[in-house]
Write a protein that holds these residues in place. Structure first.
Motif, PDB file in Angstrom:
ATOM      1  N   MET A   1       0.843  -1.161   0.000  1.00  0.00           N
ATOM      2  CA  MET A   1       0.000   0.000   0.000  1.00  0.00           C
ATOM      3  C   MET A   1       0.896   1.235   0.000  1.00  0.00           C
ATOM      4  O   MET A   1       2.020   1.185   0.481  1.00  0.00           O
ATOM      5  N   ILE A   2       0.384   2.331  -0.573  1.00  0.00           N
ATOM      6  CA  ILE A   2       1.146   3.572  -0.696  1.00  0.00           C
ATOM      7  C   ILE A   2       0.548   4.619   0.240  1.00  0.00           C
ATOM      8  O   ILE A   2      -0.659   4.857   0.242  1.00  0.00           O
ATOM      9  N   VAL A   3       1.411   5.227   1.038  1.00  0.00           N
ATOM     10  CA  VAL A   3       1.007   6.274   1.979  1.00  0.00           C
ATOM     11  C   VAL A   3       1.797   7.538   1.660  1.00  0.00           C
ATOM     12  O   VAL A   3       3.012   7.469   1.451  1.00  0.00           O
ATOM     13  N   ARG A   4       1.104   8.661   1.617  1.00  0.00           N
ATOM     14  CA  ARG A   4       1.779   9.950   1.430  1.00  0.00           C
ATOM     15  C   ARG A   4       1.732  10.717   2.747  1.00  0.00           C
ATOM     16  O   ARG A   4       0.690  10.814   3.379  1.00  0.00           O
ATOM     17  N   ILE A   5       2.885  11.242   3.140  1.00  0.00           N
ATOM     18  CA  ILE A   5       2.949  12.214   4.228  1.00  0.00           C
ATOM     19  C   ILE A   5       3.175  13.551   3.538  1.00  0.00           C
ATOM     20  O   ILE A   5       4.174  13.724   2.829  1.00  0.00           O
ATOM     21  N   LEU A   6       2.240  14.464   3.706  1.00  0.00           N
ATOM     22  CA  LEU A   6       2.335  15.755   3.030  1.00  0.00           C
ATOM     23  C   LEU A   6       3.655  16.438   3.347  1.00  0.00           C
ATOM     24  O   LEU A   6       4.077  16.495   4.507  1.00  0.00           O
ATOM     25  N   GLY A   7       4.307  16.909   2.315  1.00  0.00           N
ATOM     26  CA  GLY A   7       5.576  17.598   2.468  1.00  0.00           C
ATOM     27  C   GLY A   7       6.787  16.683   2.547  1.00  0.00           C
ATOM     28  O   GLY A   7       7.916  17.155   2.594  1.00  0.00           O
ATOM     29  N   GLU A   8       6.553  15.368   2.587  1.00  0.00           N
ATOM     30  CA  GLU A   8       7.672  14.423   2.704  1.00  0.00           C
ATOM     31  C   GLU A   8       7.764  13.452   1.544  1.00  0.00           C
ATOM     32  O   GLU A   8       8.843  13.027   1.187  1.00  0.00           O
ATOM     33  N   GLY A   9       6.657  13.025   0.994  1.00  0.00           N
ATOM     34  CA  GLY A   9       6.669  12.070  -0.097  1.00  0.00           C
ATOM     35  C   GLY A   9       5.864  10.832   0.228  1.00  0.00           C
ATOM     36  O   GLY A   9       5.095  10.794   1.185  1.00  0.00           O
TER      37      GLY A   9
END
Length: 92
Positions: A1-9
């Motif tokens: 699964m793909i998780v995005r942390i805003l400002g980090e990637g």
């Protein structure tokens, strides 16, 4: 699964990590609902820290749709409150 942390990637995580992450998400949601800043700071740090520990960074050139998006570490309690759904930040 793909998780995005805003400002980090984006990070790639195993689906099995959802159980643990949902527990951390529940704590974050409780802190936001209670309006407790110190509890919120600790819960936000724990959730993002664990996602970083469990995940492997996805190369920037491999942009893929995210399964869910987490706010940046610098997000305020009010900003996170606006992002919460009935499931918290992490569906499930």
């Amino acid at each position: 699964m793909i998780v995005r942390i805003l400002g980090e990637g984006q990070l790639v995580l195993e689906k099995e990590s959802l159980v643990e992450l949902n527990k951390l998400d529940d704590e974050l949601m409780a802190a936001v609902e209670a309006g407790e800043q110190s509890r919120f700071d600790a819960a936000m740090g724990a959730l993002l820290g664990r996602v970083r520990e469990l995940g492997s960074p996805l190369p920037v050139e491999e942009l893929k749709p995210s399964d869910f998006i987490l706010p940046s570490a610098h997000s305020s309690l009010d900003e996170v409150r606006d992002l919460l759904s009935s499931d918290g930040l992490i569906p499930g």
